[in-house]
Design a protein around this motif. Structure first.
Motif, PDB file in Angstrom:
ATOM      1  N   ARG A   1      44.507  35.887  47.425  1.00 58.90           N
ATOM      2  CA  ARG A   1      45.050  36.019  46.061  1.00 58.90           C
ATOM      3  C   ARG A   1      46.463  35.465  45.988  1.00 58.90           C
ATOM      4  O   ARG A   1      46.851  34.828  45.006  1.00 58.90           O
TER       5      ARG A   1
ATOM      6  N   GLU B   1      35.438  33.625  33.030  1.00 55.95           N
ATOM      7  CA  GLU B   1      36.082  33.217  34.278  1.00 55.95           C
ATOM      8  C   GLU B   1      35.041  32.991  35.374  1.00 55.95           C
ATOM      9  O   GLU B   1      35.127  32.013  36.127  1.00 55.95           O
TER      10      GLU B   1
ATOM     11  N   GLN C   1      43.042  36.987  36.611  1.00 58.39           N
ATOM     12  CA  GLN C   1      42.206  35.905  37.139  1.00 58.39           C
ATOM     13  C   GLN C   1      42.327  34.626  36.312  1.00 58.39           C
ATOM     14  O   GLN C   1      41.966  33.547  36.782  1.00 58.39           O
TER      15      GLN C   1
END
Length: 446
Positions: free
Chosen positions: A414, A286, A322
């Protein structure tokens, strides 16, 4: 085959100056007056370790086809058609003009890989013009000074992403169309066995011993019309347990394969899935910005496969938020089960990784999202989210222009990322969201 690069843009942004710098000679006439260059001029360029063919073009201008300017534009359009890569140049000092927007659209429609170059970045006041350049939707601007040679290292890095590895002697004309896939996992997870099954032959050495694979081996695979270049890598143990120098080099080679891949298959053992090292590997992928496919090997040892896959998907979304929504595929290198599903998952992940979202839907989304859940007030002042655009894909990357970017809480960032993922169907890929303090470039100026 030599890469061909065309420098395009409106008149007097410094195209010929950059051309001369890249060829190392004053081949093109340079003057402060616009429109000096009329014909296409070609030369052999070198930048760092890269050698390529460079084309200097006339400034793009709106004009009738039969006029001199119209014929100059036709020459430029021919250069765009011949090129592999476009350097779309703007004048950062002057800022974005309507002509830049018009011809930026022409560059996008060409379908060619385009690098946005913000020239005259050394000039006072150029930062504003560079920020405005994000609105062109051509990616992150590379700031240079063609006259003084500043920023050539950044331009080299951008160009290097457009060419295949020069050290790969097996590269062929089809390689550019192949999806580059790296298979990562703990030792003895079944990586080589899986690739042999995809290939249909025992191309890679396998066995019950952990750590057989040392080098990152590339094999070309075609399955149901999907062309892949797959890299087998050494098993990755916890860093603290790696003492052997050769194993360290093998792991480093595997990390390099992940950096050059487009999609990474994180292979986990069905008997011990989602161990700490599996999560570390997925997190590394990621951070490198690659699309993720989670493959659970040794599916022949699993009894209730449907229930098992459901549990694995729930655990993946919980522990790997994520890359939420990353596909989870049950595979077996011994029986061949799940191989077609795995290839389809790789193809779909690659498509999502390359996905672009238009600016208008993005800003409608921003209005709706902030209406439902406004950003918090900090020190009694509400943070204003003004404008969002996607400058590049691979992975999907967004720039949000707002007030007081440093004060926006991480929890709200987020929330925006998760909402972007759900609203625009971006499962299993990293999403980059950069905050910048700048007014909406489309707002009417007083």
């Amino acid at each position: 085959m030599t890469m061909t690069v065309a420098i395009v843009g409106r008149p007097n942004v410094g195209k010929s100056t950059l051309f001369n710098r890249l060829v190392g000679k004053r081949l093109a006439l340079v003057d402060d007056r616009p429109g000096v260059t009329r014909d296409r001029r070609e030369g052999d360029a070198r930048l760092g370790h890269l050698s390529f063919r460079i084309i200097d073009t006339a400034g793009l201008e709106e004009a009738k086809a039969e006029s001199l300017e119209g014929r100059m534009r036709a020459q430029t359009e021919a250069a765009i058609a011949d090129a592999d890569v476009l350097l779309f140049m703007i004048d950062a000092k002057a800022g974005i003009t309507p002509s830049d927007r018009s011809f930026g659209e022409l560059a996008r429609r060409s379908g060619k890989h385009t690098i946005l170059v913000a020239n005259k970045a050394e000039a006072k006041g150029s930062e504003s013009g560079t920020l405005d350049a994000y609105a062109l939707g051509l990616g992150e601007p590379v700031e240079v000074s063609a006259e003084h040679g500043d920023g050539m290292g950044d331009l080299l890095r951008a160009l290097a992403l457009c060419v295949p590895d020069e050290g790969d002697e097996e590269e062929d004309s089809d390689a550019g169309r192949r999806i580059r896939v790296a298979v990562l996992g703990r030792p003895n997870a079944g990586k080589s066995t899986l690739i042999n099954a995809l290939l249909g032959e025992d191309r890679l050495l396998t066995g019950p011993e952990a750590g057989i694979t040392r080098d990152s081996i590339a094999v070309d695979i075609e399955r149901h019309g999907v062309e892949l270049r797959v890299f087998d890598t050494a098993g990755m143990r916890k860093r603290a347990r790696i003492e052997d120098k050769l194993e360290k080099l093998s792991v480093a080679d595997g990390l390099r394969a992940a950096r050059f891949a487009e999609v990474v298959i994180v292979l986990m053992d069905a008997t011990h899935p989602f161990e700490e090292q599996d999560l570390r590997i997925a997190d590394l992928v990621e951070r490198e910005g690659r699309a993720v496919v989670l493959a659970i090997s040794k599916s022949d040892l699993v009894k209730d496969q449907q229930g098992f896959v459901t549990r694995m998907r729930e655990e993946a979304d919980d522990r790997l938020s994520q890359v939420k929504g990353a596909p989870v595929v049950l595979v077996s290198g011994l029986t061949g089960e799940g191989l077609d599903r795995l290839v389809r998952a790789v193809q779909q992940a690659h498509e999502v990784w390359n996905r672009r979202v238009a600016t208008n839907p993005l800003n409608r989304w921003l209005i709706e999202t902030t209406d439902q859940h406004p950003p918090p007030a900090v020190s009694g002042r509400r943070i204003k989210l003004r404008y969002i655009t996607q400058p590049k894909a691979r992975p999907p990357s967004f720039v949000l222009f707002c007030s007081r970017a440093d004060a926006l809480p991480e929890s709200y960032v987020r929330y925006l990322v998760n909402n972007l993922r759900a609203s625009f169907d971006l499962p299993g890929v990293p999403i980059r969201l950069t905050l910048r303090e700048k007014d909406n470039p489309y707002a009417e100026k007083e």
